[in-house]
Enzyme design. Structure first.
Site, short mmCIF file in Angstrom:
data_model
loop_
_atom_site.label_atom_id
_atom_site.label_comp_id
_atom_site.label_asym_id
_atom_site.label_seq_id
_atom_site.Cartn_x
_atom_site.Cartn_y
_atom_site.Cartn_z
N ALA A 189 31.29 26.75 48.06
CA ALA A 189 31.93 27.15 49.41
C ALA A 189 32.26 28.61 49.31
O ALA A 189 32.53 29.51 50.30
CB ALA A 189 33.62 26.63 49.03
N THR A 190 32.28 29.37 47.97
CA THR A 190 32.29 30.78 47.92
C THR A 190 31.39 31.46 48.84
O THR A 190 31.47 32.51 49.39
CB THR A 190 32.23 31.13 46.39
OG1 THR A 190 33.54 30.82 45.69
CG2 THR A 190 32.35 32.58 46.34
N GLN A 229 38.82 22.22 48.97
CA GLN A 229 39.50 21.17 48.46
C GLN A 229 39.62 19.84 49.64
O GLN A 229 40.39 18.88 49.02
CB GLN A 229 41.02 21.60 48.33
CG GLN A 229 40.99 22.83 47.26
CD GLN A 229 40.60 22.16 45.86
OE1 GLN A 229 40.49 21.00 45.62
NE2 GLN A 229 40.19 23.20 45.05
N SER A 236 32.25 22.75 49.41
CA SER A 236 32.04 22.94 47.97
C SER A 236 31.67 21.34 47.38
O SER A 236 32.18 20.40 47.66
CB SER A 236 33.17 23.31 47.28
OG SER A 236 32.88 23.30 45.86
N HIS A 284 31.14 20.32 43.97
CA HIS A 284 31.73 19.92 42.91
C HIS A 284 33.20 19.64 43.07
O HIS A 284 33.75 19.37 42.02
CB HIS A 284 31.39 21.14 41.66
CG HIS A 284 32.32 22.33 41.83
ND1 HIS A 284 33.52 22.50 41.09
CD2 HIS A 284 32.25 23.35 42.73
CE1 HIS A 284 34.06 23.87 41.43
NE2 HIS A 284 33.20 24.46 42.25
N THR A 311 14.26 28.89 47.96
CA THR A 311 13.85 27.62 48.00
C THR A 311 15.21 26.57 47.72
O THR A 311 15.94 26.81 46.96
CB THR A 311 13.03 27.48 46.47
OG1 THR A 311 12.03 28.47 46.55
CG2 THR A 311 12.42 25.93 46.54
N CYS A 371 39.33 29.84 39.23
CA CYS A 371 38.62 31.26 39.52
C CYS A 371 39.53 32.36 38.94
O CYS A 371 39.04 33.59 38.98
CB CYS A 371 38.43 31.51 41.02
SG CYS A 371 37.32 30.23 41.64
#
Length: 378
Positions: free
Chosen positions: A71-72, A180, A200, A202, A242, A327
């Site tokens: 997401a960043t 989120q 995101s 994860h 890639t 973060c």
């Protein structure tokens, strides 16, 4: 055994997802860009399937999904990528909120230093931003509105659908950071007025290092994004390099499972929240954030008389919790989210974030409370 209650920082990888990722790392290891042989074609087919699986979560076309590292990166492509369009059209105004993740605030700060004007809308004490406040900031030269679907520290769900309505007749691009919320708030992210959605992996039981940017077309026109990197032309030229096929396949399966198991996961998380709040009742927890508009798998709270750092030390070996965004966990600065909510300094300093999943183990709350009662003054 330590019970993990920091799922907003990252979730465990679903075993079914881990199995398919491993298979594409060790068995189906082809490059999706190699179209001249069957091994490369198999990889290309797997990526196409994953793209459809991600698209289904937010009701978009599969060609509107751009895979990123998370997401960043998606936030950066969405916001910095719009800058040339803003300069070309002389629309250099952006509206966002004071509670956004740093992955949104820092790219916007960079734009502010290059001639853009950024308006930050603060939430009320509930942690929720008013759509009327956003509407009051809109101008003819507003290029974009960026609002998170749900806050990473408090879990408070933001009024994305209301913002979609107020932008019905305004040309501003709407970007939603859904790190989120992807796979958790299904209707909110399916509104077709949302132009850009950051995803995101994860946070939804896929591996770290994979995410997506949804670039929803208006009519037949894509958002006018300029790539931040060049070299290769992959992902419609927006994200060269890639493709990490194994990670993409993992995100695809995790996305599909999030939809098919949505109801069961929600119910399990609601039941767990009730256990958390009941277990901490003897300590008189003070909840931060509107409970009527909060994700079912997270609670942000203060325990009167207890410092958050002391609580985390006392719970070591029993519970793994946090006192803010992962973060910024190395920083001891007060939470910008809780500060924007105008909470008392004592609450900000003592705030804890507990977040879980539908798979989280039960907690011995009597033991957890006992450890903290020993810290309270007599």
């Amino acid at each position: 055994m330590t019970v993990y209650l920091d799922a907003n920082a990252t979730t465990p990888v679903d075993k079914r997802v881990a199995d398919v990722v491993l298979a594409y790392l060790t068995e189906e290891y082809g490059n999706a860009g190699s179209r001249t042989h069957e091994i490369g074609h198999a990889a290309q087919t797997a990526v196409a399937r994953a793209r459809r699986q991600v698209a289904a979560v937010v009701d978009c076309s599969d060609d509107e999904v751009i895979f990123t590292s998370g997401a960043t990166e998606a936030n950066n492509i969405a916001l910095l990528g719009l800058a040339p369009e803003g300069q070309r059209s002389e629309r250099r105004h952006i509206v966002t909120t004071a509670i956004e993740h740093k992955a949104v605030l820092e790219p916007l700060d960079r734009l502010a230093h290059s001639g853009f004007e950024v308006d930050l809308v603060k939430p009320d004490r509930s942690g929720r931003v008013s759509p009327d406040e956003i509407a009051s900031k809109l101008r003819k030269d507003t290029l974009a509105v960026s609002i998170m679907a749900a806050n990473n520290e408090t879990g408070v769900i933001q009024p994305v659908l209301e913002v979609c309505s107020l932008l019905a007749d305004h040309p501003a691009y709407l970007h939603v950071d859904a790190a989120q919320a992807f796979g958790k708030l299904l209707p909110d992210l399916r509104h077709h007025r949302i132009d850009l959605i950051s995803v995101s992996g994860h946070k939804v039981f896929a591996p770290k290092g994979i995410g997506a940017l949804v670039t929803r077309k208006r009519g037949f026109r894509r958002p006018p994004l300029t790539p931040l990197l060049v070299g290769g032309g992959q992902e419609r030229g927006l994200r060269p390099g890639t493709l990490p096929v194994a990670l993409i396949v993992g995100l695809g399966l995790a996305s599909e499972l999030a939809v098919s198991e949505h109801a069961e996961r929600q119910q399990a998380c609601i039941a767990y929240k009730n256990e958390v709040l009941a277990g901490l009742t003897p300590l008189g927890p003070q909840i931060h954030g509107d409970p009527e508009h909060t994700l079912p798998h997270v609670v942000n709270l203060s325990l009167p008389g207890l410092d958050s750092e002391a609580v985390m030390v006392a719970w070591r070996g029993l519970l793994a919790v946090s006192n803010g965004s992962a973060c910024t966990s190395a920083s001891y600065e007060p939470s910008h989210v809780l500060t924007a909510m105008s909470l008392p300094e004592d609450n900000i300093r003592s705030a804890l974030r507990l977040s879980w999943t539908h798979m989280t183990e039960s907690v011995e709350w009597a033991e957890a409370v006992s450890r903290l009662q020993d810290l309270l003054p007599l």
